[in-house]
Scaffold this active site. Sequence first.
Site, mmCIF file in Angstrom:
data_model
loop_
_atom_site.group_PDB
_atom_site.id
_atom_site.type_symbol
_atom_site.label_atom_id
_atom_site.label_comp_id
_atom_site.label_asym_id
_atom_site.label_seq_id
_atom_site.Cartn_x
_atom_site.Cartn_y
_atom_site.Cartn_z
ATOM 1 N N TRP A 2 0.826 -1.226 0.000
ATOM 2 C CA TRP A 2 0.000 0.000 0.000
ATOM 3 C C TRP A 2 0.852 1.264 0.000
ATOM 4 O O TRP A 2 0.350 2.345 -0.212
ATOM 5 C CB TRP A 2 -0.906 0.013 1.222
ATOM 6 C CG TRP A 2 -2.024 -0.986 1.193
ATOM 7 C CD1 TRP A 2 -2.300 -1.915 0.227
ATOM 8 C CD2 TRP A 2 -3.053 -1.140 2.196
ATOM 9 N NE1 TRP A 2 -3.416 -2.630 0.557
ATOM 10 C CE2 TRP A 2 -3.903 -2.175 1.759
ATOM 11 C CE3 TRP A 2 -3.326 -0.505 3.408
ATOM 12 C CZ2 TRP A 2 -5.011 -2.598 2.498
ATOM 13 C CZ3 TRP A 2 -4.437 -0.920 4.151
ATOM 14 C CH2 TRP A 2 -5.265 -1.956 3.695
ATOM 15 N N LYS A 3 2.132 1.126 0.328
ATOM 16 C CA LYS A 3 3.010 2.302 0.497
ATOM 17 C C LYS A 3 2.352 3.252 1.510
ATOM 18 O O LYS A 3 1.656 2.777 2.401
ATOM 19 C CB LYS A 3 3.302 2.945 -0.851
ATOM 20 C CG LYS A 3 3.816 1.893 -1.872
ATOM 21 C CD LYS A 3 4.433 2.460 -3.094
ATOM 22 C CE LYS A 3 4.910 1.315 -3.984
ATOM 23 N NZ LYS A 3 5.645 1.777 -5.145
ATOM 24 N N GLU A 60 12.271 2.425 -2.680
ATOM 25 C CA GLU A 60 11.974 3.754 -2.122
ATOM 26 C C GLU A 60 12.709 3.968 -0.810
ATOM 27 O O GLU A 60 13.080 5.102 -0.478
ATOM 28 C CB GLU A 60 10.446 3.918 -1.968
ATOM 29 C CG GLU A 60 9.796 4.069 -3.338
ATOM 30 C CD GLU A 60 8.375 3.522 -3.448
ATOM 31 O OE1 GLU A 60 7.724 3.290 -2.418
ATOM 32 O OE2 GLU A 60 7.934 3.326 -4.606
ATOM 33 N N GLU A 105 12.065 -5.824 -8.507
ATOM 34 C CA GLU A 105 11.313 -4.628 -8.871
ATOM 35 C C GLU A 105 12.230 -3.649 -9.610
ATOM 36 O O GLU A 105 12.949 -2.869 -8.965
ATOM 37 C CB GLU A 105 10.762 -3.942 -7.611
ATOM 38 C CG GLU A 105 9.800 -4.793 -6.816
ATOM 39 C CD GLU A 105 8.816 -3.941 -6.011
ATOM 40 O OE1 GLU A 105 7.624 -4.161 -6.182
ATOM 41 O OE2 GLU A 105 9.248 -3.059 -5.257
ATOM 42 N N GLY A 116 5.513 2.396 -10.471
ATOM 43 C CA GLY A 116 4.625 3.549 -10.526
ATOM 44 C C GLY A 116 4.673 4.315 -11.834
ATOM 45 O O GLY A 116 4.151 5.427 -11.928
ATOM 46 N N GLY A 170 1.823 -2.428 -6.166
ATOM 47 C CA GLY A 170 1.632 -1.129 -5.528
ATOM 48 C C GLY A 170 0.253 -0.580 -5.852
ATOM 49 O O GLY A 170 -0.756 -0.981 -5.276
ATOM 50 N N GLY A 171 0.204 0.326 -6.809
ATOM 51 C CA GLY A 171 -1.026 1.058 -7.140
ATOM 52 C C GLY A 171 -2.256 0.181 -7.287
ATOM 53 O O GLY A 171 -3.324 0.502 -6.739
#
Length: 253
Positions: free
Chosen positions: A11-12, A98, A167, A173, A232-233
């Site tokens: 979900w970040k 990240e 990744e 993203g 992610g998204g």
Amino acid sequence: MSKKKLIAGNWKMNGSVAANDALVRAVIAGMGAADDCTVAVCVPAPYLAQLQMLRAGSALELGAQDVSAQEQGAYTGEVSAAMLKDFGARYALVGHSERRQYHGETDALVADKAKAALAHGITPIVCVGETLAEREAGRTEEVVKRQLAAVIHTNGHCISEIAVAYEPVWAIGTGKTATPQEAQQVHAVLRAQLHAATAHADRVAILYGGSMNAANAASLLAQADIDGGLIGGASLKAPDFLQIIAAARLQRD
Ligand code: 13P
């Protein structure tokens, strides 16, 4: 039949008590028993308690997005593996790009975080991946092997207990994905590196992450060494996440 896939949402730094409630209820309702695919969500630490309640009685597994390399003590802001375990976490991401990029995490620190997770029975999902500049310079294999080597070096015979996520940074993203062939090529390199370190390398789930979505999941998950996805998204939208889970289940037929 291939081995059970692992579909993990990252979900970040997204979510709220209200949004999480709606999302998780929809995912649990849609995934059902999910005995042919392992499904997890890696959530921001403040929501672990909420998720522990929401997932009770379901097949949804819980993960964190980071873990401290330290056991306990004067480390302001850190969250220990024991704390994650307290809330029922089964997974912790370590070394997400990240965190490497914005928090200066080194290969050695990532390896120590993996060790701390393993010591508490949490599966570290070790993230590796090259930047666009590194790919264009032909350095992809060198970079991912260096990142994984540090974790192998520090964790020795426990290495078969980790999961890995490839990744490519340029795919995160951005809507750009590695082609299934490009991803498989790197996954095969990582698998070979694990084989050299352990007799149980086939147990290690190697996930692909980077703009995985409902449309491209099936072709990526069909590759021999792609054992799941780190999403992610698309993990923030229940219908999209459920379609990816459905694609993973089809691979078991
Ligand atoms: P996106 O799926 O949003 O590209 O993010 C991938 C990722 O970083 C998962 O950890």
